[in-house]
Enzyme design. Structure first.
Site, PDB file in Angstrom:
ATOM      1  N   SER A  67       0.820  -1.215   0.000  1.00 27.98           N
ATOM      2  CA  SER A  67       0.000   0.000   0.000  1.00 27.98           C
ATOM      3  C   SER A  67       0.854   1.266   0.000  1.00 27.98           C
ATOM      4  O   SER A  67       2.031   1.242   0.356  1.00 27.98           O
ATOM      5  CB  SER A  67      -0.907   0.009   1.242  1.00 27.98           C
ATOM      6  OG  SER A  67      -1.659  -1.175   1.303  1.00 27.98           O
TER       7      SER A  67
HETATM    8  N1  SAM Z   1      -0.321  -5.097   4.252  1.00 24.33           N
HETATM    9  C1  SAM Z   1       0.430  -5.370   3.062  1.00 24.33           C
HETATM   10  C2  SAM Z   1       1.806  -4.814   3.098  1.00 24.33           C
HETATM   11  O1  SAM Z   1       2.198  -4.181   4.099  1.00 24.33           O
HETATM   12  O2  SAM Z   1       2.549  -5.051   2.137  1.00 24.33           O
HETATM   13  C3  SAM Z   1      -0.297  -4.998   1.789  1.00 24.33           C
HETATM   14  C4  SAM Z   1      -1.443  -5.859   1.550  1.00 24.33           C
HETATM   15  S1  SAM Z   1      -2.057  -6.019  -0.091  1.00 24.33           S
HETATM   16  C5  SAM Z   1      -2.769  -4.434  -0.382  1.00 24.33           C
HETATM   17  C6  SAM Z   1      -3.442  -7.097   0.281  1.00 24.33           C
HETATM   18  C7  SAM Z   1      -3.043  -8.507   0.617  1.00 24.33           C
HETATM   19  O3  SAM Z   1      -4.195  -9.207   1.098  1.00 24.33           O
HETATM   20  C8  SAM Z   1      -2.549  -9.312  -0.577  1.00 24.33           C
HETATM   21  O4  SAM Z   1      -1.277  -9.811  -0.303  1.00 24.33           O
HETATM   22  C9  SAM Z   1      -3.583 -10.425  -0.713  1.00 24.33           C
HETATM   23  O5  SAM Z   1      -3.047 -11.639  -1.183  1.00 24.33           O
HETATM   24  C10 SAM Z   1      -4.079 -10.554   0.721  1.00 24.33           C
HETATM   25  N2  SAM Z   1      -5.383 -11.205   0.898  1.00 24.33           N
HETATM   26  C11 SAM Z   1      -6.508 -11.114   0.145  1.00 24.33           C
HETATM   27  N3  SAM Z   1      -7.484 -11.883   0.664  1.00 24.33           N
HETATM   28  C12 SAM Z   1      -6.976 -12.465   1.787  1.00 24.33           C
HETATM   29  C13 SAM Z   1      -7.485 -13.363   2.769  1.00 24.33           C
HETATM   30  N4  SAM Z   1      -8.733 -13.843   2.726  1.00 24.33           N
HETATM   31  N5  SAM Z   1      -6.677 -13.745   3.769  1.00 24.33           N
HETATM   32  C14 SAM Z   1      -5.399 -13.285   3.860  1.00 24.33           C
HETATM   33  N6  SAM Z   1      -4.853 -12.444   2.964  1.00 24.33           N
HETATM   34  C15 SAM Z   1      -5.627 -12.027   1.938  1.00 24.33           C
END
Ligand code: SAM
Length: 218
Positions: free
Chosen positions: A63
């Site tokens: 993000s």
């Molecule tokens: N917080 C992260 C960082 O500091 O880099 C950025 C997160 S990215 C915007 C969103 C993440 O959520 C992705 O890696 C995606 O694979 C994960 N995601 C989506 N659905 C999910 C779920 N049900 N459980 C866990 N992770 C999930």
């Protein structure tokens, strides 16, 4: 090279402070301690100080710094509290959360390649108390519940009930809720006594989808 990257990072942190996006010394100090360039793929290190999302493996994103700062300021993380992150991605936000609570942090990622990417980044930066769990975060993580704060960094169609169940009374959940295609509203859900909740809306945000049993279907 590293010095140059850190100078650029420091300048961005100062700008976010001037813009009142970073409001507290605690969040500022965490940002200064955990520069984003340690958590992006090698070829994006030079862009880590740019206030925009950047690509990470598996078509996901780290993000934008302002977005992470907004969520951490709203979360009001105190030392020693029990917290959970859903959506580990690069591991950067989880490392920042650790700097604020100084105790074990649990973070869930659904994509194996990213769980590995985050573990490597966290190990490289020395965060051995950030625990990356591979799984569907829409179900929460019952073994360590109840939580004071849960931060979800992906966009959901609705508030996943298991996450509210796994909050303490008085605890809060921060989660983008809205459409699949990169537009949501940031919700702050506060769990009240007697199964009640209060929702405060903090405006429009844009996250990749939260995919899982209580999120979007694949
Ligand atoms: N917080 C992260 C960082 O500091 O880099 C950025 C997160 S990215 C915007 C969103 C993440 O959520 C992705 O890696 C995606 O694979 C994960 N995601 C989506 N659905 C999910 C779920 N049900 N459980 C866990 N992770 C999930």
């Amino acid at each position: 090279m590293e010095d140059e990257l850190y100078d650029k990072w420091e300048r961005l942190v100062k700008r976010l402070e001037l813009e009142r996006i970073i409001k507290s010394e605690r969040v500022r100090d965490a940002f200064l301690k955990v520069p984003r360039y340690k958590f992006v793929p090698e070829r994006y290190r030079d862009y880590a100080h740019v206030d925009e999302p950047l690509p990470i493996p598996a078509g996901q994103t780290i993000s934008a710094p302002h977005m992470v700062a907004i969520m951490l300021e709203l979360a009001g993380l105190e030392e020693g509290i029990n917290i959970l992150e859903i959506g580990t991605g690069s591991g950067w936000n989880a490392a920042l959360m650790y700097e604020l609570v100084k105790t074990d942090v649990y973070t869930i990622e659904r994509i194996p390649e990213l769980a590995e990417f985050a573990r490597r980044n966290l190990k490289g930066a020395g965060y051995d108390r950030v625990h990356v769990i591979l799984g569907d975060g829409t179900k929460g993580f019952p073994p360590k519940a109840p939580y004071d704060v849960i931060i979800v960094t992906a966009g959901a169609p609705k508030v996943p009930e298991p996450l509210v169940e796994q909050l303490k009374v008085g605890g809060k959940l921060l989660i983008p809720v809205g459409s699949y295609h990169l537009w949501q509203e940031l919700y702050e859900v506060i769990k009240l006594k007697g199964g009640k909740r209060r929702i405060i809306r903090h405006g429009g945000v844009a996250f990749v989808p939260l995919i899982g049993e209580h999120g979007w279907r694949e």
